[in-house]
Design an enzyme around this catalytic site. Structure first.
Site, PDB file in Angstrom:
ATOM      1  N   LYS A 148      46.362  56.276 -38.248  1.00 53.01           N
ATOM      2  CA  LYS A 148      47.530  56.042 -38.733  1.00 53.01           C
ATOM      3  C   LYS A 148      48.524  54.967 -38.157  1.00 53.01           C
ATOM      4  O   LYS A 148      49.705  54.671 -38.804  1.00 53.01           O
ATOM      5  CB  LYS A 148      48.513  57.509 -38.933  1.00 53.01           C
ATOM      6  CG  LYS A 148      47.640  58.322 -39.908  1.00 53.01           C
ATOM      7  CD  LYS A 148      48.456  59.716 -40.195  1.00 53.01           C
ATOM      8  CE  LYS A 148      47.523  60.769 -40.621  1.00 53.01           C
ATOM      9  NZ  LYS A 148      47.014  60.864 -41.979  1.00 53.01           N
ATOM     10  N   HIS A 163      50.901  70.715 -42.181  1.00 54.19           N
ATOM     11  CA  HIS A 163      49.536  70.230 -42.567  1.00 54.19           C
ATOM     12  C   HIS A 163      48.436  71.163 -42.527  1.00 54.19           C
ATOM     13  O   HIS A 163      48.704  71.941 -41.228  1.00 54.19           O
ATOM     14  CB  HIS A 163      49.204  68.905 -41.854  1.00 54.19           C
ATOM     15  CG  HIS A 163      47.811  68.239 -42.405  1.00 54.19           C
ATOM     16  ND1 HIS A 163      46.825  68.578 -42.048  1.00 54.19           N
ATOM     17  CD2 HIS A 163      47.804  67.113 -43.152  1.00 54.19           C
ATOM     18  CE1 HIS A 163      45.970  67.730 -42.738  1.00 54.19           C
ATOM     19  NE2 HIS A 163      46.600  66.738 -43.244  1.00 54.19           N
ATOM     20  N   ASP A 207      53.089  68.562 -34.029  1.00 58.43           N
ATOM     21  CA  ASP A 207      52.224  67.422 -34.737  1.00 58.43           C
ATOM     22  C   ASP A 207      52.832  66.457 -35.298  1.00 58.43           C
ATOM     23  O   ASP A 207      53.690  66.124 -35.906  1.00 58.43           O
ATOM     24  CB  ASP A 207      51.710  68.413 -35.823  1.00 58.43           C
ATOM     25  CG  ASP A 207      50.794  67.645 -36.741  1.00 58.43           C
ATOM     26  OD1 ASP A 207      50.785  66.334 -36.523  1.00 58.43           O
ATOM     27  OD2 ASP A 207      50.207  67.991 -37.961  1.00 58.43           O
ATOM     28  N   CYS A 239      46.763  68.037 -48.232  1.00 56.08           N
ATOM     29  CA  CYS A 239      46.452  69.296 -47.132  1.00 56.08           C
ATOM     30  C   CYS A 239      47.768  70.049 -46.865  1.00 56.08           C
ATOM     31  O   CYS A 239      47.589  70.170 -45.582  1.00 56.08           O
ATOM     32  CB  CYS A 239      45.885  68.378 -46.045  1.00 56.08           C
ATOM     33  SG  CYS A 239      44.336  67.462 -46.234  1.00 56.08           S
ATOM     34  N   GLN A 267      52.401  61.888 -38.219  1.00 58.02           N
ATOM     35  CA  GLN A 267      53.274  61.060 -39.258  1.00 58.02           C
ATOM     36  C   GLN A 267      54.329  60.416 -38.087  1.00 58.02           C
ATOM     37  O   GLN A 267      54.696  59.135 -38.188  1.00 58.02           O
ATOM     38  CB  GLN A 267      53.742  61.681 -40.323  1.00 58.02           C
ATOM     39  CG  GLN A 267      52.923  62.193 -41.074  1.00 58.02           C
ATOM     40  CD  GLN A 267      52.140  60.958 -41.826  1.00 58.02           C
ATOM     41  OE1 GLN A 267      52.496  59.912 -42.017  1.00 58.02           O
ATOM     42  NE2 GLN A 267      50.800  61.416 -42.497  1.00 58.02           N
TER      43      GLN A 267
END
Ligand code: C6P
Length: 422
Positions: free
Chosen positions: A241, A138, A215, A379, A218
Site C-alpha cells: 500500500k 479490518h 494497525d 473486509c 492505511q
C-alpha cells in the site's frame, strides 16, 4: 507559460514544489488505458501502484546482487544480506523506531497481527483477560483474536464509533480496565478514512497497564509515523500500500516486548542451535523470521521509502488532502449519494452509496469508464453492520491522484445515475 498566466491552483502546486503531473510520470502503469479510456486509478487503499524507482531497484537487485541471505559467506550472499539489513534499518528510520532490531519483516500486515496474536497473545492471554478492539477494524485485526479466544478463553470488547465514523473515546475509556491486556486499533480506517486518536488511546491503555497494537496499514501511507512519540507497543503495515511490492509487511515491536516473546514459526534462520533434544533461538527480529524471507521485496520497500522521502511527505499529505477535499465537495453535491465517514480527522478515502444502485453495479459502471474503485464490505463486516449497509463503493486517493480524476469520478457517477434513471 509564466506563473502569472497559469491558474492559481496549478500555480500553488508548482510553487509548493509538488507537481502531480510530473510525479505521475514516475508510475508507468498510469499511462495505460482501460476499456479504451484513460485509467483513473482510485483503488490505492487496496494496493498502490509502483513507481519506476521501486520496479528498477528490484530488477537491478535480481540482475546484480541476488542470492539468499544470512547463509553464505560468498560475495553475493553478503551483498544481499547487507542490502536486506539496510532495508530493515531504513524501515526503522521510517517509523522512528529506536533500533533496527525492532523491525520484523513479515508477509503483510495481516501476518504481522497474527504474529502478535500467536506469539505474545498465546503466551499472555487467558481466562479473565480482556482485549479491546473497535467497531471499524479490518478483519485482519478481528479474526486472529477470535481464533485465539477460541483456544484461550479471554474476552473481546468492542469500542463503538459515532455517526461520523470516529471512535467514541468516552465509551472506549469505560471498556479499558484492570483486566485489559491489549488494545488493538486501526490508525486509519480502510473503509471510512477515519484517523483515530491513537496517541490518546495509547495513554488510556498504558494507564491501565495494557499494551497497544496499532494497525497502520492505511495510516503509514498518508501520515508520518513516529512509533516512539506514539509510544506504540506494536505497529503493523504492508509494503504494497506504500508504493512497494506485495509479499512483504512490517511488524514494529518494542525490543523488550519482542525479546520476551516466543517464536511462532520454526525453521531455518531463526535458530541459534538445534539438536534433536532441544533447540535454542536467535534474538529478535530473526527469531520471528523463519525460512527464506522476501529478500527482493525488502529492497523494493526500501526504494519506496526513499521515493516518498524524496517527494517530501508533508507535500504529499497536503496534495492528498487537497484532492480528498475537492472530491468530497464534488460528491456531496450529487443527489442521492451518501458519503460514509465524515470524521473531522480523515485520510484520503471516500466511501459512498447511491440510493437505488448496488455498490457492485456502481463499481462495474465506473470501471467501464476507466474509473477503478473498490466495492464491497472492505473486509469490515462489523462496520458495514454498524452503518446499516451491505457494501459501499470506495474511492481512495494516493500521491498521484488529481482533481481531474475526482471530476472523472463525479462524471462517471452521473452515468450511473442516468443508467439507473435515478
Ligand atoms: N485493506 C483494502 O482494500 P494486507 O492484506 O495484510 O496487506 O492488509 C490487511 C489490512 C489490514 N488493516 C487495514 C486497515 C487494511 O486496510 C488492510 C488491507 C485492503 O482496504 C485490502 S482488504
Amino acid at each position: 507559460m509564466t506563473l502569472a498566466t497559469i491558474d492559481p491552483i496549478h500555480r500553488a502546486r508548482r510553487t509548493n514544489g509538488f507537481d502531480v503531473e510530473r510525479v505521475r510520470e514516475d508510475f508507468p502503469i498510469l499511462a495505460r488505458k482501460v476499456h479504451g479510456k484513460p485509467l483513473v486509478y482510485l483503488d490505492s487503499a487496496a494496493s498502490a501502484q509502483k513507481p519506476r524507482a521501486v520496479i528498477d531497484a528490484m530488477s537491478r537487485f535480481y540482475e546484480e546482487d541476488y542470492a539468499n541471505i544470512h547463509r553464505g559467506v560468498h560475495f553475493l550472499s553478503q551483498r544481499a544480506t547487507d542490502a536486506f539489513e539496510a532495508a530493515r534499518a531504513k524501515v526503522a528510520r521510517f517509523l522512528n523506531a529506536a533500533k533496527a532490531d525492532e523491525i520484523i519483516f513479515t508477509r503483510n500486515a495481516t501476518e504481522s497481527i497474527n504474529l502478535v496474536a500467536q506469539s505474545w497473545g498465546r503466551k499472555n492471554l487467558g481466562p479473565g483477560d480482556e482485549i479491546v478492539l473497535t467497531e471499524l477494524e479490518h478483519h485482519a485485526n478481528i479474526v486472529p483474536w477470535q481464533m485465539l479466544r477460541a483456544e484461550k478463553g479471554f474476552e473481546i470488547k468492542v469500542a463503538p464509533i459515532d455517526d461520523t465514523g470516529q471512535i467514541r473515546l468516552d465509551a472506549m475509556a469505560k471498556l479499558i480496565g484492570p483486566r485489559t491486556r491489549l488494545v488493538a486499533v486501526s490508525h486509519m480506517s480502510n473503509a471510512l478514512g477515519t484517523i483515530l486518536p491513537v496517541r490518546e488511546i495509547v495513554r488510556m491503555a498504558h494507564a491501565n497497564d495494557a499494551l497497544v497494537l496499532i494497525d497502520g496499514c492505511q495510516a503509514a501511507v498518508h501520515k508520518q509515523i513516529d512509533v516512539q512519540a506514539l509510544d506504540a507497543d506494536f505497529y503493523a503495515f504492508s509494503a504494497h500500500k506504500l508504493y512497494g511490492p506485495t509479499g512483504i509487511g512490517v511488524l514494529y515491536g518494542k525490543y523488550a516486548l519482542l525479546d520476551a516473546m516466543p517464536p511462532y514459526q520454526g525453521g531455518g534462520d531463526m535458530i541459534d542451535r538445534v539438536t534433536f533434544a532441544r533447540t535454542t533461538f536467535k534474538e529478535p527480529p530473526h527469531r520471528f523470521e523463519a525460512g527464506t524471507p522476501a529478500i527482493t521485496e525488502a529492497i523494493g520497500l526500501a526504494a519506496a521509502i526513499d521515493y516518498l522521502a524524496e517527494l517530501g511527505p508533508s507535500l504529499v499529505a497536503d496534495h492528498e488532502d487537497d484532492v480528498l477535499a475537492y472530491a468530497t465537495e464534488k460528491l456531496t453535491a450529487i443527489d442521492g449519494l451518501t458519503i460514509h465517514g465524515t470524521a473531522a480527522e480523515k485520510g484520503a478515502i471516500l466511501s459512498f452509496t447511491i440510493a437505488g444502485a448496488h455498490a457492485h453495479d456502481v463499481a462495474t459502471i465506473l470501471d467501464q469508464q476507466g474509473v477503478a474503485v473498490r466495492a464491497g464490505h472492505h473486509c469490515a463486516h462489523p462496520l458495514m453492520d454498524r452503518l446499516g449497509v451491505t457494501a459501499t463503493a470506495r474511492a481512495s486517493f494516493a500521491l498521484y491522484s488529481t482533481r481531474a480524476e475526482a471530476d472523472a469520478l463525479a462524471d462517471a457517477i452521473g452515468t450511473v445515475k442516468r443508467i439507473f434513471k435515478l
